[in-house]
Design a protein around this motif. Sequence first.
Motif, PDB file in Angstrom:
ATOM      1  N   LYS A 164       7.099   9.385  -9.579  1.00  0.00           N
ATOM      2  CA  LYS A 164       7.287   8.701  -8.300  1.00  0.00           C
ATOM      3  C   LYS A 164       8.403   9.329  -7.477  1.00  0.00           C
ATOM      4  N   GLU A 165       9.500   9.723  -8.136  1.00  0.00           N
ATOM      5  CA  GLU A 165      10.631  10.296  -7.403  1.00  0.00           C
ATOM      6  C   GLU A 165      10.243  11.592  -6.709  1.00  0.00           C
ATOM      7  N   TRP A 166       9.472  12.420  -7.392  1.00  0.00           N
ATOM      8  CA  TRP A 166       9.044  13.678  -6.792  1.00  0.00           C
ATOM      9  C   TRP A 166       8.117  13.424  -5.615  1.00  0.00           C
ATOM     10  N   ALA A 167       7.202  12.454  -5.767  1.00  0.00           N
ATOM     11  CA  ALA A 167       6.267  12.128  -4.683  1.00  0.00           C
ATOM     12  C   ALA A 167       7.022  11.664  -3.436  1.00  0.00           C
ATOM     13  N   GLU A 168       8.024  10.822  -3.626  1.00  0.00           N
ATOM     14  CA  GLU A 168       8.784  10.317  -2.481  1.00  0.00           C
ATOM     15  C   GLU A 168       9.552  11.442  -1.793  1.00  0.00           C
ATOM     16  N   GLU A 169      10.090  12.381  -2.563  1.00  0.00           N
ATOM     17  CA  GLU A 169      10.805  13.519  -1.976  1.00  0.00           C
ATOM     18  C   GLU A 169       9.853  14.401  -1.175  1.00  0.00           C
ATOM     19  N   TYR A 170       8.652  14.623  -1.701  1.00  0.00           N
ATOM     20  CA  TYR A 170       7.659  15.423  -0.976  1.00  0.00           C
ATOM     21  C   TYR A 170       7.287  14.742   0.338  1.00  0.00           C
ATOM     22  N   LYS A 171       7.083  13.446   0.278  1.00  0.00           N
ATOM     23  CA  LYS A 171       6.726  12.689   1.473  1.00  0.00           C
ATOM     24  C   LYS A 171       7.828  12.771   2.519  1.00  0.00           C
ATOM     25  N   ARG A 172       9.078  12.698   2.093  1.00  0.00           N
ATOM     26  CA  ARG A 172      10.203  12.730   3.019  1.00  0.00           C
ATOM     27  C   ARG A 172      10.286  14.063   3.755  1.00  0.00           C
ATOM     28  N   LYS A 173       9.925  15.153   3.066  1.00  0.00           N
ATOM     29  CA  LYS A 173      10.045  16.482   3.654  1.00  0.00           C
ATOM     30  C   LYS A 173       8.838  16.878   4.506  1.00  0.00           C
ATOM     31  N   SER A 174       7.741  16.174   4.371  1.00  0.00           N
ATOM     32  CA  SER A 174       6.517  16.567   5.073  1.00  0.00           C
ATOM     33  C   SER A 174       6.602  16.284   6.570  1.00  0.00           C
ATOM     34  N   GLU A 175       6.131  17.228   7.363  1.00  0.00           N
ATOM     35  CA  GLU A 175       6.118  17.049   8.811  1.00  0.00           C
ATOM     36  C   GLU A 175       4.907  16.236   9.272  1.00  0.00           C
ATOM     37  N   ILE A 176       3.978  15.972   8.368  1.00  0.00           N
ATOM     38  CA  ILE A 176       2.776  15.185   8.646  1.00  0.00           C
ATOM     39  C   ILE A 176       2.825  13.933   7.775  1.00  0.00           C
ATOM     40  N   PRO A 177       2.420  12.770   8.307  1.00  0.00           N
ATOM     41  CA  PRO A 177       2.449  11.539   7.504  1.00  0.00           C
ATOM     42  C   PRO A 177       1.693  11.694   6.188  1.00  0.00           C
ATOM     43  N   VAL A 178       2.275  11.169   5.104  1.00  0.00           N
ATOM     44  CA  VAL A 178       1.706  11.298   3.767  1.00  0.00           C
ATOM     45  C   VAL A 178       1.602   9.915   3.130  1.00  0.00           C
ATOM     46  N   VAL A 179       0.467   9.663   2.477  1.00  0.00           N
ATOM     47  CA  VAL A 179       0.278   8.456   1.670  1.00  0.00           C
ATOM     48  C   VAL A 179      -0.122   8.898   0.269  1.00  0.00           C
ATOM     49  N   PHE A 180       0.513   8.337  -0.749  1.00  0.00           N
ATOM     50  CA  PHE A 180       0.178   8.635  -2.138  1.00  0.00           C
ATOM     51  C   PHE A 180      -0.668   7.500  -2.710  1.00  0.00           C
ATOM     52  N   ILE A 181      -1.816   7.864  -3.316  1.00  0.00           N
ATOM     53  CA  ILE A 181      -2.680   6.840  -3.900  1.00  0.00           C
ATOM     54  C   ILE A 181      -3.254   7.350  -5.224  1.00  0.00           C
ATOM     55  N   SER A 182      -3.848   6.441  -5.971  1.00  0.00           N
ATOM     56  CA  SER A 182      -4.708   6.795  -7.097  1.00  0.00           C
ATOM     57  C   SER A 182      -6.004   6.017  -6.900  1.00  0.00           C
ATOM     58  N   ALA A 183      -7.014   6.683  -6.356  1.00  0.00           N
ATOM     59  CA  ALA A 183      -8.248   5.989  -6.008  1.00  0.00           C
ATOM     60  C   ALA A 183      -8.924   5.397  -7.232  1.00  0.00           C
ATOM     61  N   ARG A 184      -8.910   6.138  -8.352  1.00  0.00           N
ATOM     62  CA  ARG A 184      -9.565   5.629  -9.559  1.00  0.00           C
ATOM     63  C   ARG A 184      -8.850   4.404 -10.107  1.00  0.00           C
ATOM     64  N   GLU A 185      -7.531   4.382  -9.986  1.00  0.00           N
ATOM     65  CA  GLU A 185      -6.751   3.244 -10.467  1.00  0.00           C
ATOM     66  C   GLU A 185      -6.597   2.154  -9.401  1.00  0.00           C
ATOM     67  N   ARG A 186      -7.127   2.429  -8.198  1.00  0.00           N
ATOM     68  CA  ARG A 186      -7.019   1.508  -7.057  1.00  0.00           C
ATOM     69  C   ARG A 186      -5.555   1.167  -6.749  1.00  0.00           C
ATOM     70  N   LYS A 187      -4.721   2.174  -6.783  1.00  0.00           N
ATOM     71  CA  LYS A 187      -3.306   1.996  -6.463  1.00  0.00           C
ATOM     72  C   LYS A 187      -3.008   2.680  -5.128  1.00  0.00           C
ATOM     73  N   GLY A 188      -2.360   1.958  -4.229  1.00  0.00           N
ATOM     74  CA  GLY A 188      -1.977   2.525  -2.945  1.00  0.00           C
ATOM     75  C   GLY A 188      -3.036   2.474  -1.879  1.00  0.00           C
ATOM     76  N   THR A 189      -4.206   1.933  -2.192  1.00  0.00           N
ATOM     77  CA  THR A 189      -5.286   1.930  -1.201  1.00  0.00           C
ATOM     78  C   THR A 189      -5.007   0.944  -0.067  1.00  0.00           C
ATOM     79  N   GLY A 190      -4.268  -0.115  -0.354  1.00  0.00           N
ATOM     80  CA  GLY A 190      -3.885  -1.037   0.718  1.00  0.00           C
ATOM     81  C   GLY A 190      -2.973  -0.357   1.731  1.00  0.00           C
TER      82      GLY A 190
END
Length: 357
Positions: A60-86
Motif C-alpha cells: 500500500k505504501e508504494w502504491a500511495e507514493e506512485y499515485k502522489r508522483k503521477s501527473e495523471i489521476p490514479v486509482v488503485f483497485i483489485s477487480a477480482r477482489e472487488r476492492k477499490g471499485t467504489g
Amino acid sequence: MKARKAWRVVREVVDEADVIVEVVDARDPIGTRNRKLERLILEEEKPLLIVMNKADLVPKEWAEEYKRKSEIPVVFISARERKGTGILRREIKRLARPLLDEREKVKVALIGYPNVGKSTIINTLKGKKAVGTAPIPGYTKGKQLIKLSKKLWLLDSPGVIPIDDFDELVIKGGFPADKIDEPVKPALKLIRRILDTRREALTEKFGIEEFESEEEILRRIGEKRGLIKAGGEVDLEETARWFLREWQTGRFTLFGREKKAEEDVTWDFEEILDGVERELLLDPRRILWKYGDELREKLDGTKRVGIREIEGFTVGIATGFKKCDGGTKLLERLTGKHVLASECFGKKWKGVVAIME
C-alpha cells in the motif's frame, strides 16, 4: 490483429469516448502504461484516469507514493477482489460531471494492454456479468454501451493496445525465455525498467547495490548464479535467459510477494502453441480435439508447461499432475492471471488446457 490496425481501433475508441480509463497492471506500471496512448488522449483534451488493477499484489505504501508522483489521476483497485471499485466509480463520475449537463450520454472507454483485466473491471462496475469473457473469436461483435447510470455509459469495445515490440512481448511473458535467440537486449530493457520502478528489488533479490550500467548488473547476476563460460567470463546470454525466466514465472518480482513455484517445470509445447496461434483455437475443447493425441503422449511424472499470448488471451498447457487442479493452479501462479475456461485430460497422470485473462 496487426499493430497498425489495432492502433486504428484504439484511436476510434478514443475519438468516440468522452472519458478514457487506461487500465494498468499495478505490479508493472511502467511496462503497462502506454505513453503514446496518453499523449493521444491529452492532445484530444479528454479526461484521462489511470486504473492500477491487481493492487492487492503491491504494498500500500508504494502504491500511495506512485499515485502522489503521477501527473495523471490514479486509482488503485483489485477487480477480482472487488476492492477499490467504489472509489473508481466516484472518480469516473467526478471526471464526467462537467459533461453531464451538455450531453445525453457520457461515454467512458476502458483501454489497455491484453490481460490487464478490462473485462473484469467492466463486470465489477456493472455489478453483474455485463460483458462476456468467453474466449471465442468474435464473441464481442462491434461496440456495446453498458449503462452505469441514467447518463453515464461504459463503451465496451476492443480498445486493446498492441504489443508491437518483441522485447516487450518477452518481458510481458508472451514468448518463453528459453526460446529467445538474442536474450540480452530484452533482459537489459527489463533491468532498466526495474531501476526506474523499484531498484530495491535488485538489491533484495541479488544483493546488488552499486553498479555503473545495466550490463554490469546482468554480469554480476551471472557471477552469483555461476553461469561462467570457458575462460572465466560470464555467459551473458544464459544469464539473460535465466533472469527473464525468473521474471516470466514470477520467481522474481518487484516486491517478492508472490509465492514461488513449488516445483520445477519443463517448458514445452511450442509447436502445439504455434498451431493454436495459427488457427486461433481459443477454446480448450477445440485445442484438445486437434492436439489431444500429442498432449497425451507427454503425460508422465514430469511437469511440463507451455504459455502463449494470443489475441488478448493467454493459452496455457500444463501436464504431469495427479489432479487437474494442480495444473490449473500452476498456470495461474506462473502467469498471475485467472482461468476463464479449461479442459482436463488423462488418466493416471493429468493435464490441463486453459484460457486465461
